[in-house]
Design an enzyme around this catalytic site. Structure first.
Site, short mmCIF file in Angstrom:
data_model
loop_
_atom_site.label_atom_id
_atom_site.label_comp_id
_atom_site.label_asym_id
_atom_site.label_seq_id
_atom_site.Cartn_x
_atom_site.Cartn_y
_atom_site.Cartn_z
N GLU A 160 6.55 -1.76 -4.40
CA GLU A 160 6.28 -1.98 -2.98
C GLU A 160 5.07 -2.87 -2.74
OE1 GLU A 160 4.33 1.53 -0.80
OE2 GLU A 160 5.23 2.48 -2.56
N ASP A 163 2.32 3.64 -11.52
CA ASP A 163 2.74 3.83 -10.12
C ASP A 163 4.25 3.99 -10.11
OD1 ASP A 163 2.72 4.04 -7.38
OD2 ASP A 163 2.55 1.88 -7.02
#
Length: 336
Positions: free
Chosen positions: A113, A182
Site C-alpha cells: 500500500e 509489513d
C-alpha cells in the site's frame, strides 16, 4: 441487515455485488462486517465501496467508511484505515530506524500500500528503500487510489520489486541496515505465513542484515484476550534467532484491538526517550503524528497478562506448526 444484500467476503464477491454499485444502492446505508472470532464481529457504516479488484493472489477493496475514512481491505480483512493508519505505520517503521545508530538502507517485505515506504522516506539519512511485494495488482491498486502515498511510490530512493520477498532476499547479495515485515497476518492458505517461521528468520533474513542491523515485524493482535493468537509466538520465535528481542504495542482504533510489533537484533536496543526525541528532531522531515520518545518507551511495557505470556510462550513458528488468525470480512446493504 439483509442476507440478500451481501456484497463480498473473504472468499470472493457474491452475485449481489452489482446492487452496491448501483446509484440507488449507494444512497442507502451500507455496513462492512469482519469476523474477529466465531462469535464476535466488528462492523462499521459505509458511504460506498469505492473500488474493488481481484489479483492472482487475493481480493482487494477500497471502502469509504463514515467513521474511519477510506479503508483498504484485502481478502476480506481490513489492512489500514485513513483516519488511524499513521499509528500502525509509525510504530512499525520509526522505532527500528530510531534505535539504529545510522540507518541508510531498508528492505520492506510486503508493504504494497506504500505507507511503510512513506514513513521510511521521512528519514533524511536514508539512501535506499527496497519495497518487495508479491502482488502487482495490490501495488497498482494502492498506487492509484491511496493518494496519500503517491509521492512515496514515485520517490527516487524507492526501489519497487514485485516478487516473493523470500526469493528476493535469497537472491540479493547486498545487506540492509533495517528489514521490515509489513506482511499480512498469517492466515491458513495465505501466501506469507512462511515469512514468520524460524527457518526463514534464521537462514534467509538474518544473513541479509548488516552489522548492528535491526529486523521489525508487525505481530498481530496484542490485547489481553488476543495476544496468544500469534503475537506471543512471533516474539518467542524471534528469541530463538536473535540475541535481543523487543515487543511493543499500541491501540489501533480501526483494528478494534491493541496491536503488536516485535524488533530483533544481535545488538542491544538503547531505549531512551530523550535519545529517541533527539533523533526524531535530527533525522525526520516533518512531524510525526503519534510517536515520540515517551510514547515509544511506554509502549514496550506490557501489562501483567501479556508479559507473563511472552515470558512463558513455548511455541515456535515452523512450516509444519504455524498459528493462524481467524476470520474474514463482508459488506452488507441495510434493508429498508
Amino acid at each position: 441487515m439483509g442476507e440478500a444484500a451481501e456484497v463480498f467476503h473473504g472468499n470472493g464477491f457474491t452475485d449481489c455485488e452489482d446492487d452496491l454499485y448501483s446509484k440507488e444502492s449507494r444512497n442507502k446505508c451500507s455496513w462492512y462486517e469482519e469476523d474477529l472470532d466465531d462469535d464476535l464481529k466488528w462492523s462499521f457504516s459505509l458511504n460506498s465501496v469505492l473500488h474493488r479488484g481481484t489479483s492472482e493472489f487475493q481480493e482487494i477493496a477500497l471502502l469509504d467508511t463514515k467513521h474511519f475514512g477510506k479503508v483498504l481491505v484485502i481478502d476480506g480483512k481490513m489492512q489500514s484505515a485513513e483516519m488511524d493508519e499513521f499509528i500502525y505505520h509509525e510504530c512499525l517503521i520509526h522505532p527500528p530506524l530510531l534505535c539504529h545508530p545510522n540507518p541508510k538502507t531498508v528492505f520492506i517485505m510486503g508493504g504494497g500500500e506504500g505507507s511503510a515506504a512513506r514513513e521510511v522516506l521521512k528519514h533524511k539519512n536514508i539512501e535506499k528503500v527496497v519495497m518487495c511485494d508479491i502482488d502487482q495488482e495490490v501495488v497498482d491498486f494502492c498506487r492509484t487510489y491511496l493518494t496519500a502515498n503517491q509521492e512515496a511510490f514515485y520517490h527516487e530512493k524507492l526501489d519497487l520489486v514485485i516478487k516473493d520477498a523470500k526469493i528476493e532476499l535469497e537472491e540479493r547479495e547486498e545487506k540492509f541496515d533495517v528489514i521490515v515485515g509489513d506482511l499480512a497476518d498469517p492466515m491458513e492458505g495465505g501466501p506469507c505465513y512462511q515469512l514468520y517461521t524460524k527457518s526463514f528468520y534464521e537462514q534467509v533474513l538474518k544473513p541479509k542484515l548488516n552489522n548492528k542491523g535491526i529486523f521489525v515485524t508487525q505481530a498481530g493482535p496484542a490485547g489481553v484476550l488476543t495476544h496468544k493468537e500469534i503475537f506471543s509466538s512471533i516474539y518467542n520465535t524471534l528469541k530463538h534467532v536473535f540475541k535481543y528481542v523487543q515487543a511493543y504495542t499500541a491501540h489501533v482504533p480501526s483494528f478494534a484491538d491493541t496491536w503488536g510489533w516485535v524488533m530483533a537484533s544481535d545488538q542491544p536496543f538503547d531505549l531512551n526517550a530523550k535519545l529517541v526525541d533527539g533523533r526524531i528532531e535530527e533525522r525526520i522531515e516533518g512531524e510525526l503524528l503519534y510517536l515520540n520518545g515517551d510514547s515509544f518507551i511506554s509502549s514496550t511495557t506490557m501489562n501483567k497478562s501479556v508479559y507473563q505470556s511472552l515470558l512463558n510462550e513455548t511455541h515456535v513458528y515452523t512450516e509444519e506448526n504455524a498459528r493462524f488468525l481467524h476470520g474474514h470480512g463482508r459488506a452488507h446493504r441495510a434493508e429498508e
